[in-house]
Structures are given as structure tokens and as C-alpha cells.
Design an enzyme around this catalytic site. Sequence first.
Site, PDB file in Angstrom:
ATOM      1  N   HIS B  89      -8.821   9.042   4.490  1.00  0.00           N
ATOM      2  CA  HIS B  89      -8.449   7.834   5.239  1.00  0.00           C
ATOM      3  C   HIS B  89      -7.727   6.841   4.327  1.00  0.00           C
ATOM      4  O   HIS B  89      -6.629   6.379   4.638  1.00  0.00           O
ATOM      5  CB  HIS B  89      -9.701   7.190   5.852  1.00  0.00           C
ATOM      6  CG  HIS B  89      -9.464   5.837   6.432  1.00  0.00           C
ATOM      7  ND1 HIS B  89      -8.788   5.648   7.618  1.00  0.00           N
ATOM      8  CD2 HIS B  89      -9.783   4.600   5.994  1.00  0.00           C
ATOM      9  CE1 HIS B  89      -8.717   4.348   7.884  1.00  0.00           C
ATOM     10  NE2 HIS B  89      -9.310   3.686   6.912  1.00  0.00           N
ATOM     11  N   ASP B 118      25.846   1.838   4.873  1.00  0.00           N
ATOM     12  CA  ASP B 118      24.744   2.772   4.587  1.00  0.00           C
ATOM     13  C   ASP B 118      24.049   2.263   3.334  1.00  0.00           C
ATOM     14  O   ASP B 118      24.421   1.233   2.793  1.00  0.00           O
ATOM     15  CB  ASP B 118      25.260   4.214   4.374  1.00  0.00           C
ATOM     16  CG  ASP B 118      24.162   5.240   4.651  1.00  0.00           C
ATOM     17  OD1 ASP B 118      22.978   4.938   4.375  1.00  0.00           O
ATOM     18  OD2 ASP B 118      24.474   6.336   5.147  1.00  0.00           O
ATOM     19  N   TRP B 152     -10.015   7.133  -2.693  1.00  0.00           N
ATOM     20  CA  TRP B 152      -8.586   6.940  -3.000  1.00  0.00           C
ATOM     21  C   TRP B 152      -8.409   6.314  -4.371  1.00  0.00           C
ATOM     22  O   TRP B 152      -7.341   6.352  -4.944  1.00  0.00           O
ATOM     23  CB  TRP B 152      -7.903   6.103  -1.916  1.00  0.00           C
ATOM     24  CG  TRP B 152      -7.950   4.622  -2.138  1.00  0.00           C
ATOM     25  CD1 TRP B 152      -8.977   3.797  -1.808  1.00  0.00           C
ATOM     26  CD2 TRP B 152      -6.945   3.799  -2.738  1.00  0.00           C
ATOM     27  NE1 TRP B 152      -8.673   2.516  -2.163  1.00  0.00           N
ATOM     28  CE2 TRP B 152      -7.424   2.484  -2.741  1.00  0.00           C
ATOM     29  CE3 TRP B 152      -5.673   4.033  -3.263  1.00  0.00           C
ATOM     30  CZ2 TRP B 152      -6.708   1.411  -3.253  1.00  0.00           C
ATOM     31  CZ3 TRP B 152      -4.955   2.961  -3.783  1.00  0.00           C
ATOM     32  CH2 TRP B 152      -5.473   1.670  -3.773  1.00  0.00           C
ATOM     33  N   SER B 182       9.003   9.587  -4.491  1.00  0.00           N
ATOM     34  CA  SER B 182       9.683   9.182  -3.264  1.00  0.00           C
ATOM     35  C   SER B 182       9.862   7.669  -3.224  1.00  0.00           C
ATOM     36  O   SER B 182      10.960   7.157  -2.961  1.00  0.00           O
ATOM     37  CB  SER B 182       8.864   9.670  -2.063  1.00  0.00           C
ATOM     38  OG  SER B 182       9.136   8.906  -0.921  1.00  0.00           O
ATOM     39  N   SER B 183       8.786   6.937  -3.519  1.00  0.00           N
ATOM     40  CA  SER B 183       8.862   5.472  -3.477  1.00  0.00           C
ATOM     41  C   SER B 183       9.789   4.935  -4.556  1.00  0.00           C
ATOM     42  O   SER B 183      10.535   3.983  -4.332  1.00  0.00           O
ATOM     43  CB  SER B 183       7.479   4.857  -3.671  1.00  0.00           C
ATOM     44  OG  SER B 183       6.665   5.180  -2.584  1.00  0.00           O
ATOM     45  N   HIS B 266      -3.232  -3.241  -7.596  1.00  0.00           N
ATOM     46  CA  HIS B 266      -3.079  -4.556  -6.980  1.00  0.00           C
ATOM     47  C   HIS B 266      -1.658  -4.894  -6.588  1.00  0.00           C
ATOM     48  O   HIS B 266      -1.443  -5.360  -5.478  1.00  0.00           O
ATOM     49  CB  HIS B 266      -3.751  -5.686  -7.738  1.00  0.00           C
ATOM     50  CG  HIS B 266      -4.015  -6.794  -6.769  1.00  0.00           C
ATOM     51  ND1 HIS B 266      -5.118  -6.816  -5.949  1.00  0.00           N
ATOM     52  CD2 HIS B 266      -3.253  -7.827  -6.366  1.00  0.00           C
ATOM     53  CE1 HIS B 266      -5.016  -7.822  -5.117  1.00  0.00           C
ATOM     54  NE2 HIS B 266      -3.909  -8.457  -5.349  1.00  0.00           N
ATOM     55  N   GLU B 268       0.262  -2.815  -5.570  1.00  0.00           N
ATOM     56  CA  GLU B 268       0.371  -1.986  -4.363  1.00  0.00           C
ATOM     57  C   GLU B 268      -0.015  -2.779  -3.113  1.00  0.00           C
ATOM     58  O   GLU B 268       0.589  -2.624  -2.058  1.00  0.00           O
ATOM     59  CB  GLU B 268      -0.537  -0.762  -4.516  1.00  0.00           C
ATOM     60  CG  GLU B 268      -0.547   0.186  -3.327  1.00  0.00           C
ATOM     61  CD  GLU B 268       0.602   1.178  -3.342  1.00  0.00           C
ATOM     62  OE1 GLU B 268       1.584   0.943  -4.080  1.00  0.00           O
ATOM     63  OE2 GLU B 268       0.528   2.183  -2.620  1.00  0.00           O
ATOM     64  N   TYR B 270       0.443  -5.890  -2.583  1.00  0.00           N
ATOM     65  CA  TYR B 270       1.572  -6.751  -2.201  1.00  0.00           C
ATOM     66  C   TYR B 270       2.782  -5.931  -1.798  1.00  0.00           C
ATOM     67  O   TYR B 270       3.601  -6.375  -1.007  1.00  0.00           O
ATOM     68  CB  TYR B 270       1.863  -7.747  -3.324  1.00  0.00           C
ATOM     69  CG  TYR B 270       0.744  -8.750  -3.388  1.00  0.00           C
ATOM     70  CD1 TYR B 270       0.705  -9.791  -2.477  1.00  0.00           C
ATOM     71  CD2 TYR B 270      -0.319  -8.598  -4.253  1.00  0.00           C
ATOM     72  CE1 TYR B 270      -0.343 -10.667  -2.453  1.00  0.00           C
ATOM     73  CE2 TYR B 270      -1.378  -9.476  -4.241  1.00  0.00           C
ATOM     74  CZ  TYR B 270      -1.394 -10.511  -3.334  1.00  0.00           C
ATOM     75  OH  TYR B 270      -2.439 -11.370  -3.296  1.00  0.00           O
ATOM     76  N   SER B 281       8.689 -13.444   8.929  1.00  0.00           N
ATOM     77  CA  SER B 281       9.674 -14.489   8.678  1.00  0.00           C
ATOM     78  C   SER B 281      10.953 -14.292   9.488  1.00  0.00           C
ATOM     79  O   SER B 281      11.730 -15.219   9.655  1.00  0.00           O
ATOM     80  CB  SER B 281      10.041 -14.535   7.187  1.00  0.00           C
ATOM     81  OG  SER B 281       8.890 -14.688   6.405  1.00  0.00           O
ATOM     82  N   HIS B 315      -9.522  -8.154 -11.024  1.00  0.00           N
ATOM     83  CA  HIS B 315     -10.473  -8.705 -10.055  1.00  0.00           C
ATOM     84  C   HIS B 315     -11.069  -7.597  -9.183  1.00  0.00           C
ATOM     85  O   HIS B 315     -11.984  -7.854  -8.417  1.00  0.00           O
ATOM     86  CB  HIS B 315      -9.861  -9.842  -9.219  1.00  0.00           C
ATOM     87  CG  HIS B 315      -8.807  -9.441  -8.253  1.00  0.00           C
ATOM     88  ND1 HIS B 315      -7.809 -10.277  -7.861  1.00  0.00           N
ATOM     89  CD2 HIS B 315      -8.594  -8.295  -7.588  1.00  0.00           C
ATOM     90  CE1 HIS B 315      -7.023  -9.666  -6.988  1.00  0.00           C
ATOM     91  NE2 HIS B 315      -7.487  -8.463  -6.813  1.00  0.00           N
ATOM     92  N   HIS B 316     -10.552  -6.373  -9.333  1.00  0.00           N
ATOM     93  CA  HIS B 316     -11.206  -5.234  -8.675  1.00  0.00           C
ATOM     94  C   HIS B 316     -12.365  -4.713  -9.515  1.00  0.00           C
ATOM     95  O   HIS B 316     -13.061  -3.799  -9.096  1.00  0.00           O
ATOM     96  CB  HIS B 316     -10.204  -4.099  -8.478  1.00  0.00           C
ATOM     97  CG  HIS B 316      -9.101  -4.439  -7.526  1.00  0.00           C
ATOM     98  ND1 HIS B 316      -9.147  -4.101  -6.199  1.00  0.00           N
ATOM     99  CD2 HIS B 316      -7.948  -5.110  -7.698  1.00  0.00           C
ATOM    100  CE1 HIS B 316      -8.053  -4.535  -5.603  1.00  0.00           C
ATOM    101  NE2 HIS B 316      -7.310  -5.155  -6.488  1.00  0.00           N
ATOM    102  N   THR B 341       0.888 -17.806  -1.189  1.00  0.00           N
ATOM    103  CA  THR B 341       0.544 -17.192   0.095  1.00  0.00           C
ATOM    104  C   THR B 341       0.268 -18.278   1.129  1.00  0.00           C
ATOM    105  O   THR B 341       0.724 -18.203   2.274  1.00  0.00           O
ATOM    106  CB  THR B 341      -0.680 -16.277  -0.060  1.00  0.00           C
ATOM    107  OG1 THR B 341      -0.498 -15.489  -1.231  1.00  0.00           O
ATOM    108  CG2 THR B 341      -0.843 -15.374   1.123  1.00  0.00           C
ATOM    109  N   LYS B 344       3.449 -19.813   2.406  1.00  0.00           N
ATOM    110  CA  LYS B 344       4.099 -19.027   3.456  1.00  0.00           C
ATOM    111  C   LYS B 344       3.463 -19.311   4.813  1.00  0.00           C
ATOM    112  O   LYS B 344       4.159 -19.519   5.813  1.00  0.00           O
ATOM    113  CB  LYS B 344       3.971 -17.534   3.154  1.00  0.00           C
ATOM    114  CG  LYS B 344       5.035 -17.015   2.247  1.00  0.00           C
ATOM    115  CD  LYS B 344       4.767 -15.558   1.939  1.00  0.00           C
ATOM    116  CE  LYS B 344       5.776 -15.002   0.977  1.00  0.00           C
ATOM    117  NZ  LYS B 344       6.906 -14.352   1.620  1.00  0.00           N
ATOM    118  N   ARG B 463     -20.532  -0.287   0.433  1.00  0.00           N
ATOM    119  CA  ARG B 463     -19.484   0.563   1.003  1.00  0.00           C
ATOM    120  C   ARG B 463     -19.808   2.021   0.722  1.00  0.00           C
ATOM    121  O   ARG B 463     -20.622   2.340  -0.129  1.00  0.00           O
ATOM    122  CB  ARG B 463     -18.165   0.310   0.297  1.00  0.00           C
ATOM    123  CG  ARG B 463     -17.612  -1.020   0.409  1.00  0.00           C
ATOM    124  CD  ARG B 463     -16.511  -1.202  -0.637  1.00  0.00           C
ATOM    125  NE  ARG B 463     -15.305  -0.463  -0.295  1.00  0.00           N
ATOM    126  CZ  ARG B 463     -14.197  -0.510  -1.009  1.00  0.00           C
ATOM    127  NH1 ARG B 463     -14.143  -1.230  -2.105  1.00  0.00           N
ATOM    128  NH2 ARG B 463     -13.131   0.165  -0.648  1.00  0.00           N
TER     129      ARG B 463
END
Lengths: 275, 570
Positions: B89, B118, B152, B182-183, B266, B268, B270, B281, B315-316, B341, B344, B463
Site C-alpha cells: 500500500h 512538446d 515502504w 523514471s522520475s 521528506h 519526497e 513535498y 493555485s 523529524h521522522h 505553507t 500559501k 501503527r
Amino acid sequence: MASAVAVALLLAPAAFANFITPKAGGSPNANKIDSLYKIILYIAAVVFMIVVGTLVYSMFKFRAKKGAVAAQIHGNTRLEVSWTVAAALILVAITVVTFVKLGGIINPPNSNPGVVLSASTTQPTPPNGKQVTICVQGRQYIWRYTYGSGCLNNYFTNKLPYSYQEMEAPAGATVVLDIQSTDVIHSWWVPSLGGKVDAVPGYTTYTWFKALHPGLFHGQCAQLCGRNHAAMTALVNVVPPAQYQAWLNQQQRLITQANDRVGALRQYLTQSGQL
Amino acid sequence: MAVTAPPVRPVRPVPQVITDTVVKPRQTKRWVEWVTTTDHKKIGIMYLVLTFVFFLLGGIEALLMRVQLSVPNSTFLTGERYNELLTMHGTTMIFLFVVPIMAGFGNYFVPLMIGARDMAFPRLNAMSFWLLLFGGIVFYCTLFFNPPEAGWWSYPPLSSIQFSPSGGQDAWIFLIHLTGISSLLGAVNFYATIANMRAPGMSWGRLPLFVWAILVYAILLIIAIPVVAAAVTMMLTDRHFGTHFFDPTAHGAPVLWQHLFWFFGHPEVYIMILPGFGMISEVIPVFSRKPIFGYKAIAAATVVIAFLATLVWAHHMFASPLPIVVMGFFMLSSFLIGVPTGVKIFNWISTLWRGSLMMTTSLYFAIGFIAIFTIGGITGIFLATFPVDWQLTDTYFVVAHFHYVLMGGAVFSIMAGLYYWFPKITGRMLNEPLGKLSFWVMFIGFNMTFFVQHALGLSGMPRRIYTYGPGLGWSTYNLISTIGSFILGVGILLTIINVARSLRVGKIAGPDPWKGNTLEWFTPSPPPPNNFDVIPRVRSVEPMRDIRRQVERETGVTQKTGGSERFARV
């Protein structure tokens, strides 16, 4: 909705404990975390009301109507600077409160007078240096506790009493936990007695609690440690100091007896050639 | 408006590209065309469809887990199956859904919005897509063997060969490599396209905010992906070639993995949410009939968030062995990221303020996004305060927090984008009443599923546990959460039905159904292969609005659009 949330906040300490605040009540560090959490919660509730209130208001107020023309505003520097500064100030306030509270969370206090049972120099240490040391060792999927100073150096030859899954602890004494793991990463967590500390193989981590009153506290491994992670529970049975001492002696006696029986059996098996 | 015989000029409602259909004999079969295409729009559609399929697979995995957790001591799944589902998941939603679906939207709309014909490297673009597909196939093939079980985040030693001997973990590593390449290729492509191929007059200060977001998304991917690529390679050599980077029994450091993984992990977060911010926006000013409030502040906030995103990873790890001073640093940097944040969010609300809101489904999702994301942002402050985090980390509070940010944040913004851009992609409108129903069902289901999870975490439920005993005070919350998750599923299903229906019978959209602001609405719907016969000169952040005004000035006729008027209460 605003009033409902306000009522919920007022009732927070009583009826909604564990619904919108963390578990606490067992140990000063858990209580201080809880009060820090509540301060942030009150600030957050105000911010949330303002933001979502404005959002909902504009959703109804500025819905397209006949003849209504949208105001062509591109921005407002003064407004934008002020909310940036306001957001920063709120965070500065939370930072200050956090560091004010931090000492009480990470530094253990002295044990209650008269309940000091043993002393060691492992960190963290209460001001008078007197503490109960219990080693916590995580393994798939059970916690093992070894009681007494020096437990970190040798689990077996010191003949210290030990137990599995359920920890006995004296009320009113500052208990320092030395946490290790023998296989994968586990995480020691008994919510009412304070925050989590990971048990990482190759590292020793520490935490402490000072149980305010006798009672049975439930906890559970909080880091995925394999297929049976859910079964890796922990119980901390806080008892009066005299009872704790009696339990230690009994545990010590039982372990010695069991060791003696095993020794005798081994001797018999070796002598009779079966081993 | 009084129509008093304006000077006679041929009326052309919206500037049309005249050669929008080029009839040519079909030489290749249709599927060959799709497989061999280098057209950014076709690749974009393939990205969107493929990632949505993965979204459904990830969603089914989530529902299975929720069924297992609905009652205490459930035997629906074993611990082994549960850990497999949990790993699949998380991995699916992050690597195969949210990150690449943003690349899908970016692929389709970045060239259109900047007035390019293109992407800069069309064949590289196709390669990005196919690598993603192969990454997904490699990963999902493990269903027939042994799916990975270490989560994960795959912390060693649990993910080491000793504790996870199956090939599933290696398939996971392979997936990270394939989707990572790919990314990376996609990111380089986006960067090159945006830097070099903007329409004449489109300076950096006139770049649409979605394109700003994709630009920053690309930069963050270029920063973060190599780190995780290195880390999983080290894990691979640990597993099979005798190295001991993360092996504590040979002086390796499990905590090193955590640092490397979250240095990627982290940013990731964002990478997943910034393009969503970009869509919001775009959507909000169009349906408020107002310019975006504080364009420069929003663009700057995007860049500042990206910079800070690389400084908050630990912070993780507040429960890991770290010195207090390090935790203090990461608490402060995480607080700091709350400022841009918040800026925004304030800017979006100010854009709605004194607007003339057309309550389309897209705007519903955008407003729902702001409300939900605000909760996710606020709970983030609790988690960033490290002493509080010691109680909250690795509990359902965290699960609630990041689903508020990713499910309520990224997915709601994706939905807003889908309802906004579907007419451009297919030439047909989605059904609005059905869309609004889908929104409400999703909104209720989402909050029901995840709001109570805050309470679960606070009452001590960690968890990743596959079951729990009765009498711990968790049963009711879990049941509510499971019921909510199925309501959420129904809400998503309604949008799928909407899409399937509209593809055949949806109202014809016309080139500009919403009175959009950006250049993609200058082309017919769907756009022709070359996008633009004539690339207009850009004079502001809202070039399409300028064009519409110019036509109105020249013809004296108020511009009609492709049918969006009927949604406004005029």
C-alpha cells in the site's frame, strides 16, 4: 461546529482524555508532554477556527450572484508580510514553551525520600545520582527486563533477576531504563509513563519514568519488527517499594532454583551418557 | 449589454487554430501508436491512466487492512499478509501513484501552459513512462511469489537478508531503482522544457503557478532520488554481496539507513504535495474570477518550501538514537516550513475573498483541500515538537496526519485538477452533479476514516499492528474508521463512473469551458498533436484572459465559453 469544538476543548481534561490528548498520569515526563501538547492544541484550535472560519465565510458570502463582479486584487504586501510574521511568531512561542518544558521531560527528578533501592551512574541521572536501573532488551517478539545496576554489561553472569513481558517497578522511585535490541529495531513505549524510545541493535538508548502511584500500565512495541509485531506487548506493574523488593527476592530465588534444577539435570544427563 | 450594430467584423468567439484536424491515412494500428508515441499528451494520458490503476490497487490494499482492523482479534488476515499489504500500500501510493500522477499532469499541461509544442526530450519522456510501468510490473509480480514485508521505509535489520530472506525485498529495491530513474529522467526533462521552451514574453514572473510547482518538483527529485538510489544499492549489496553498511553485527549502522532514507523521504513528501499546491493555485483564481492573490509570494513560498524540505528529514527519527541538540535543530527547521505553507493557505483564501465564486466540482475539491490540508498542517506542528512527538510518532496519530496531507491534500488536489482539466484532455465535460456527489461522499468518508485515527493514536494504538485485543478502548474508533474507508471508496468510485460515462456521453466542452487563465485553453479540446499553430505572445500571468479581452475589444461581443455558464448561478 465552532461551539462544539470549544466545548470539547473545555472538557478536554476530563471526558475527552485520550480522545484529543495523549495518555498521561503515570509519570512526570508523560504529564509534562501532555501539558505541552495541550498548549499547542489551544493555539492550533484558534488558528484552525480563524482559517476555516474565513474559508467557510467566503464560500457562502462570495458565491457568484447576478451582477456581482469579482474584485481584481493582485495582492497586498502589508497584509502578506504581517501574516508571515504572525505565523513565525506563533512558532517562536511554541519553541520557547517547548524548551521551557524540555528539562522536566528529559531530566529525571530524585526518587521520593526513602524509596531509593540501588544506585548506578548510567545516564540519565537524577540530581542525587540515586536511581533504579532496569535493562530493557527487545527481541522478536518479547521484551526482556533485567533488574539492577550493571545489567547492561552482562545479562547472565551477574545473576541479576530478570523477567519477560511484564516489568515490576517500584512506585515513587526514579527508574532509568537502558534499552537495547538483539535483532531488529523495536520501540519501547508505555504511553502513561512517557514517550517512545527506539531499541536499535548496536546502540543503547535511555529513558526514565517515576511512577506516581501503583498500577498496571499497558504498552506495546511501536516499530514494525516482523510478522508478530502486534503481539509484542509490554506491561509495567508498579507496586509499593517493599513489595518490589520482595518480588525481586522471590524472582531471584525462583531463577536460582530453576538454574540449580537445570544444572542437576545436565549433570545427570552428562554422567549417564545421554548428553 | 446593448447590442447596437457594432462595426461589422467576422465574429470568432475564441481564437481558433484553424488546422486542428489533419486528415492522414492511418498507417499504424492504434495500440502501436500509443506504444510508440512520443507526444507529451499521449504520454501524459498513459501516465494518468496507469497511475490511477495503481491508485485503485493501493486503495484495495488499504481496504483489506481496514477490514482486518475493524474488530479486535480479527483473523481475516495473518500478520504476514498484513505486513505485505502494508508494504505494498505505502510503496504503491507513493512510488506508483502520487509522484508519477503529478508527472502525468505535468507532462500533459506544462508544454501547453508555457506555449511549447512538446517536451524538450520527447523520447526520453516516453522512456520515463515505460520505466515506471516496468517498475510497477516488477513490484506487482511479487504477488505471485513473496511480496516484501518490511514496509515502504524498509528499516534494516528487518529488511536484511537475515530477517527478510524472500526476493520480495529485492523486487522492492528494483522498483525504487526503476521508478527512481523514471522520475529523474522526467525531472531533467521538465527542467529543460520549462527553462528553455516558454512562449515569447513568458518571463519567470509570468510562469503559471502550476509550472512553478512542477519546476520545483523536478529540482527536488533531482536532489532526493540519487540519495535513495544509493541507499537501496547499499541495501542490495548488504543483502547479497557481503557488505555491512547497515548491519549492526559487523559495525554497520541501522541509523545510517534512516538518515539516508529520510533525506530522500521528506523531500519526497513535498515532491508529492507541491504540484497539488500548483493545481490549487490554478483552479482557485479561475473559479473566483479573480487574479491569484500574491503571485510572487506563492511562487517564492514554493521555492522556500523546497529548500527547507531538504533540512527537516530527522523529524521522522525523533525516537531513534539522536542527540537532543539535533532534535532541536530539526524541530526548528520543521516549524520554519510551516511559515511558507501557511502563507500559501492565506493567499488561497484571500483569492476567494471578494471573488465571484463559481461553485464547480473542481472548486469544491479545492476548498475541501484547503480545509483538510489545514488540519494536516496543524497536526504537523504537534509532530515537529519533538517531546510531543515521542508520544505521537509511530502511532495512528501519524497515520492520520499524513493521510490528511497526502490523501486529503494530494488526492483532493488531484481530483480538483481532474475535474478542471478533463474537458481539455478529452474534449468532454464531466457531469457536475455527479462530481459534487462524489466530492461530498469522499469528504465525509475521508474525515470519518482519518479523523478518529488521531484519537486512536492518542489512546495508545501503535501503527503497523495487524491486530489488537479488546478492552483497550480502540475498537469503536477502528470500526468507525473502517466504515469511513468504504464510504471514501464509494466516493472515488463515483468519480470513476463519472469519467467512464463522460468519455462517451459527456457534453462537448469546446476550447475554453471555464474561462481559464492559462494558455492550454487557447487550443482546441483535445489539443492537436502540435498544440499551437501560432504561439501567442504572453503579456501577463493570465495570457488567456488577455486574449479574451482583446477579442472582446475588437469584436464588441462578450466571449462565450464552452458551456460553463450553466454552472454559475447567474
